[in-house]
Scaffold this motif. Structure first.
Motif, PDB file in Angstrom:
ATOM      1  N   ALA A  29       0.928  -1.137  -0.210  1.00 16.52           N
ATOM      2  CA  ALA A  29      -0.129   0.252   0.002  1.00 16.52           C
ATOM      3  C   ALA A  29       0.943   1.251   0.307  1.00 16.52           C
ATOM      4  CB  ALA A  29      -0.886  -0.154   1.244  1.00 16.52           C
ATOM      5  N   GLY A  30       2.285   1.072  -0.272  1.00 21.15           N
ATOM      6  CA  GLY A  30       3.051   2.498  -0.096  1.00 21.15           C
ATOM      7  C   GLY A  30       3.234   3.051   0.771  1.00 21.15           C
ATOM      8  N   LEU A  31       2.852   1.837   2.133  1.00 23.29           N
ATOM      9  CA  LEU A  31       2.574   2.601   3.415  1.00 23.29           C
ATOM     10  C   LEU A  31       1.948   3.954   4.008  1.00 23.29           C
ATOM     11  CD1 LEU A  31       6.431   1.295   3.091  1.00 23.29           C
ATOM     12  CD2 LEU A  31       6.191   2.935   4.978  1.00 23.29           C
ATOM     13  N   ASP A  32       0.987   3.747   2.912  1.00 21.96           N
ATOM     14  CA  ASP A  32       0.547   4.635   2.517  1.00 21.96           C
ATOM     15  C   ASP A  32      -1.223   3.890   3.803  1.00 21.96           C
ATOM     16  OD1 ASP A  32      -2.474   6.832   2.269  1.00 21.96           O
ATOM     17  OD2 ASP A  32      -1.947   6.580   0.834  1.00 21.96           O
ATOM     18  N   ALA A  33      -2.184   5.126   5.161  1.00 21.33           N
ATOM     19  CA  ALA A  33      -2.695   4.468   5.807  1.00 21.33           C
ATOM     20  C   ALA A  33      -4.294   4.740   5.469  1.00 21.33           C
ATOM     21  CB  ALA A  33      -2.618   5.066   7.676  1.00 21.33           C
ATOM     22  N   ASP A  34      -4.575   5.775   4.404  1.00 18.96           N
ATOM     23  CA  ASP A  34      -5.483   6.351   3.754  1.00 18.96           C
ATOM     24  C   ASP A  34      -5.767   4.982   3.006  1.00 18.96           C
ATOM     25  OD1 ASP A  34      -5.948   8.363   5.416  1.00 18.96           O
ATOM     26  OD2 ASP A  34      -4.615   9.392   4.249  1.00 18.96           O
ATOM     27  N   ARG A  35      -4.553   4.381   2.346  1.00 17.85           N
ATOM     28  CA  ARG A  35      -5.124   3.284   1.235  1.00 17.85           C
ATOM     29  C   ARG A  35      -5.454   2.321   1.939  1.00 17.85           C
ATOM     30  NH1 ARG A  35      -0.226   2.638  -3.071  1.00 17.85           N
ATOM     31  NH2 ARG A  35      -1.586   1.224  -3.451  1.00 17.85           N
ATOM     32  N   LEU A  36      -4.681   1.921   3.265  1.00 22.85           N
ATOM     33  CA  LEU A  36      -4.878   0.332   3.870  1.00 22.85           C
ATOM     34  C   LEU A  36      -6.266   0.778   4.249  1.00 22.85           C
ATOM     35  CD1 LEU A  36      -1.198   0.144   5.842  1.00 22.85           C
ATOM     36  CD2 LEU A  36      -2.680  -1.610   4.067  1.00 22.85           C
ATOM     37  N   TYR A  37      -6.734   1.560   4.924  1.00 25.35           N
ATOM     38  CA  TYR A  37      -8.933   2.321   5.406  1.00 25.35           C
ATOM     39  C   TYR A  37      -9.355   1.903   4.092  1.00 25.35           C
ATOM     40  CZ  TYR A  37     -12.150   4.774   7.346  1.00 25.35           C
ATOM     41  OH  TYR A  37     -13.905   4.391   7.611  1.00 25.35           O
ATOM     42  N   ASP A  38      -8.604   2.422   2.863  1.00 21.84           N
ATOM     43  CA  ASP A  38     -10.244   2.448   1.957  1.00 21.84           C
ATOM     44  C   ASP A  38      -9.654   1.028   1.637  1.00 21.84           C
ATOM     45  OD1 ASP A  38     -10.697   5.359   2.117  1.00 21.84           O
ATOM     46  OD2 ASP A  38      -9.154   5.479   0.066  1.00 21.84           O
ATOM     47  N   SER A  39      -8.719   0.149   2.049  1.00 17.80           N
ATOM     48  CA  SER A  39      -9.033  -1.307   0.863  1.00 17.80           C
ATOM     49  C   SER A  39      -9.089  -2.294   1.524  1.00 17.80           C
ATOM     50  CB  SER A  39      -7.349  -1.766   0.503  1.00 17.80           C
ATOM     51  OG  SER A  39      -6.732  -1.751   1.195  1.00 17.80           O
ATOM     52  N   LEU A  40      -8.872  -2.062   3.229  1.00 16.13           N
ATOM     53  CA  LEU A  40      -9.300  -3.664   3.759  1.00 16.13           C
ATOM     54  C   LEU A  40     -10.600  -2.917   5.522  1.00 16.13           C
ATOM     55  CD1 LEU A  40      -5.677  -4.264   4.788  1.00 16.13           C
ATOM     56  CD2 LEU A  40      -6.761  -5.033   3.113  1.00 16.13           C
ATOM     57  N   ILE A  41     -10.244  -1.614   5.617  1.00 23.75           N
ATOM     58  CA  ILE A  41     -11.465  -0.739   6.664  1.00 23.75           C
ATOM     59  C   ILE A  41     -12.224  -0.617   6.875  1.00 23.75           C
ATOM     60  CG2 ILE A  41     -10.667   0.317   8.891  1.00 23.75           C
ATOM     61  CD1 ILE A  41      -7.385  -0.117   8.435  1.00 23.75           C
TER      62      ILE A  41
END
Length: 181
Positions: A29-41
């Motif tokens: 996710a490129g060390l991007d918490a927003d991308r992780l949020y959008d894809s996983l959370i």
């Protein structure tokens, strides 16, 4: 409760493999918490409070990965510490002579560990790190639906049994019920 917390409590080996996967997901996710949020959370069906807690957890891990320069490879110190603790316990068990069944599992897995070392060329690693590297590598192959040879499957079975026993003994040790004296 976070998956990691439950795994850490129930099976330390599975916890470590899970955390290695989390590290890889963060990198993907490129060390991007927003991308992780959008894809996983975001669409996970969790409460808003749980979603915030998960995002904060990922943000903390990302900060650690940056601080420890683990952005591209390697493992966080918190995960390295698990291997250190398990290696210490492994050595204590072998030295005590109190758990012959553990020693038998270890010696059953040892030829596969040695073969893995020979194939990877990583002769300076600790044996337990080699075990985790093997298990994680095969796990990733299976997630990618790639074939695993019969010989590799046998190796994984022996190493998994060994790691399972070590995890159980780790739980006993944490609970104060492991007698090695």
């Amino acid at each position: 409760m976070f998956v990691s917390e439950e795994l850490r409590r129930k099976n330390i080996a599975e916890y470590l493999l899970y955390m290695w996967q989390v590290e890889d997901m963060i990198r993907a996710a490129g060390l991007d918490a927003d991308r992780l949020y959008d894809s996983l959370i975001k669409d996970s069906g969790r409460s808003a409070e749980d979603c915030r807690a998960w995002k904060a957890w990922y943000e903390d891990l990302i900060a650690m990965m940056r601080t420890e320069d683990r952005k591209e490879s390697g493992h966080l110190q918190i995960n390295e510490n698990v291997i250190i603790l398990l290696t210490d316990l492994h050595n204590r068990i072998l030295q005590s002579g109190k758990r012959p069944e553990y020693r038998q599992m270890y010696y059953r897995a040892l030829p596969y560990i040695v073969e893995f070392r020979t194939r990877t060329g990583e002769r300076d690693n600790e044996e337990l790190r080699d075990c985790f590297d093997m298990l994680y590598g095969v796990w990733m192959l299976r997630l990618q639906h790639r074939p695993v040879s019969e010989a590799t499957a046998q190796a994984v079975q022996a190493v998994s049994a060994f790691m399972g026993m070590l995890s159980a003994l780790y739980s006993e040790d944490k609970a104060g019920t492991l007698d090695l004296d």
